[in-house]
Design an enzyme around this catalytic site. Structure first.
Site, short mmCIF file in Angstrom:
data_model
loop_
_atom_site.label_atom_id
_atom_site.label_comp_id
_atom_site.label_asym_id
_atom_site.label_seq_id
_atom_site.Cartn_x
_atom_site.Cartn_y
_atom_site.Cartn_z
N ASP A 100 1.04 -1.16 0.67
CA ASP A 100 0.05 -0.07 0.45
C ASP A 100 1.20 1.36 -0.06
O ASP A 100 1.99 1.06 0.29
CB ASP A 100 -0.59 0.13 1.46
N ASP B 281 -0.32 4.62 0.75
CA ASP B 281 -0.69 6.05 1.42
C ASP B 281 -0.66 5.48 3.81
O ASP B 281 -1.55 4.76 3.19
CB ASP B 281 -2.21 6.56 1.70
N LYS C 239 -9.65 -3.48 -3.26
CA LYS C 239 -8.42 -3.81 -3.77
C LYS C 239 -7.86 -4.93 -4.21
O LYS C 239 -7.56 -6.03 -5.67
CB LYS C 239 -7.73 -3.89 -2.95
N ASP D 108 -1.66 -0.31 5.91
CA ASP D 108 -2.20 0.38 7.26
C ASP D 108 -3.40 0.09 7.36
O ASP D 108 -4.27 0.41 8.56
CB ASP D 108 -1.06 1.46 7.15
N ASP E 11 -7.14 -2.52 3.20
CA ASP E 11 -5.69 -3.69 2.30
C ASP E 11 -6.00 -5.16 3.35
O ASP E 11 -5.72 -5.94 2.28
CB ASP E 11 -4.69 -3.56 3.29
#
Lengths: 222, 222
Positions: free
Chosen positions: A8, A10, A150, A173, A177
Site C-alpha cells: 500500500d 498512503d 483492492k 495500514d 488492505d
C-alpha cells in the site's frame, strides 16, 4: 519463497499515517527487495498516472494496482477491472453528500475519490441502489463501479505474474488492505495500522508506517 | 537570498541521465532546502498528475511547472499557459514522423511527448506551419501549443510566488532547461549536463545528476 511484495502507499510507505511524505528509508528497502529478486507492486487508491510516476521513479517492477483495485498495470499493459462510472453519478454523489472531489478524479476511470473520508449508511444505500460500491480508506471515500475493492485488482495482477498466494507478501495500514491480504501468505500490518487490519495480519510490525516497511522487508529477505 | 529552487526531474533528480531512478539522497537534500526556508519547485516535461504525485509524496511546496512549461500549479491553482493542441494534429505528427506516443499523453493538455527524441528540420517546419512548437529534451520530443517551452511556465510560477530572479536558483541537465535558467540568479548544471546548458550556467557541479543536486543545495544553504 516470496517473489512479489504488494505494498500500500498512503500510511504505509509514508513517514506516518495522515501525511504524504514518503519514508525514504522505506523506498531504499523496496529497492533492496527488487535487487534481491522480490518484485514490488504498488497497491493503492490513487490514480494510475500518480502511481505510474512513483513506480517509474522509485524503480519498481512488480506492477501497479491503482484506483483501489479498478486498474491494473503490469509489463506494459493496463487493464480496467471494474465497471466505469458515468460522470453524472459522480456529480450527484458529490452534491447529495456535500463532498469535495479529489484533484485526481480527472485522471480516473472507474474509482473516484472524495473527502471527508467518513462513510455513512445513506451513502452505502445510495451506491448499492445504483450498482456502485462505496468504501473509505480512512484517507478518502472511494466510489467505484462493481466489483470494486483492492481484491479484484490484486487477483488480476497475480494472474498476469502467473504466481500463487504462497509466493506473495503484502503490507498495509488500513481497512482497504484487508482484501489485498487475502492474496498473500505473509501479511504485515504496520504498528499504527487500523485494528481491523491487524486482526487479519500474521506479522505485526513493531514500527509504524515506512519504518515498519523496512522492518518487514528485512524479515522477508533474511 | 534564495527563496525558490527550480529543479528539473529527468537526468537531474535521478541517479544518472537516461534512467528514471530517483537519487534518494537528492530527495533528502530537497527536503533540507524546504526545512531551511527554500521552497522547491519541479520544472519538467512530464504531465501534471505524474509531477503532482511526486511533489506531494516528496514533500515539496514551491509549485510545479509541468508539460514542459505549459501547465503551472501553485498553492491549489493550476493554469494552462500554452494553446491547447487538437488531438488530430497529435495523431498526424505521430503518423508522419513514425513516432511512439508517451503513455502520459492521455493526461496532458497542451504539450505532448513522443519517442525517439531526435528532432529534425522537417518536424520543425511541420510544427511551425501549424502554429505549434516542437522541442527535444533529449528524453522525448515535445509538441506543444504556443508559446511552449519551460520559460513561459517558470515566468508564471515566479509571478504567482511574487518573487524576482534574484531570489531564484535553478538546476538542470538538458537544453530544455536553458529557458528556466533565464529566470534564475544561480544557475547550476550537473556535471553530466548537455554542453549547451553548461554554457549558460554559472555553477558547474563536480558531480552528476542527483549527486550534483546535493552538491548544489549544500552550496545554496551554506
Amino acid at each position: 519463497m516470496i517473489k512479489l511484495l504488494l505494498t500500500d502507499l498512503d500510511g504505509t510507505l509514508t513517514i506516518d499515517r495522515g501525511t504524504y511524505k514518503l519514508d525514504l528509508e522505506a523506498i531504499n528497502s523496496l529497492r533492496r527487495a527488487e535487487s534481491s529478486g522480490v518484485k514490488v507492486a504498488l497497491v493503492s487508491g490513487n490514480s494510475y498516472p500518480v502511481l505510474r510516476g512513483l513506480y517509474n521513479y522509485l524503480g519498481l517492477s512488480g506492477g501497479i494496482v491503482a484506483e483501489n483495485g479498478c486498474l491494473v498495470f503490469y509489463s506494459g499493459n493496463s487493464i480496467i477491472t471494474c465497471d466505469t462510472v458515468p460522470r453524472r453519478l459522480i456529480d450527484e454523489f458529490k452534491a447529495i453528500f456535500n463532498l469535495k472531489e479529489s484533484w485526481q478524479n480527472e485522471f480516473r476511470k472507474a474509482d473516484f475519490g472524495f473527502t471527508p473520508a467518513e462513510i455513512n449508511n445513506e451513502m452505502i444505500k445510495w451506491a448499492s441502489e445504483r450498482d456502485l460500491v462505496v468504501q473509505s480508506s480512512g484517507y478518502a471515500l472511494h466510489l467505484s463501479g462493481k466489483p470494486g475493492g483492492k481484491g479484484v485488482g490484486v487477483r488480476k495482477l497475480l494472474e498476469l505474474h502467473g504466481i500463487v498466494r504462497e509466493e506473495v507478501a503484502a503490507i498495509g495500514d488500513s481497512k482497504t488492505d484487508i482484501e489485498m491480504f487475502e492474496y498473500a501468505t505473509i501479511r504485515g500490518a504496520v504498528a499504527n495500522a487500523d485494528p481491523a487490519l491487524l486482526k487479519v495480519s500474521n506479522v505485526t510490525l513493531k514500527l509504524k508506517s515506512g519504518r515498519g516497511v523496512t522492518e518487514f522487508i528485512d524479515m522477508i529477505l533474511r
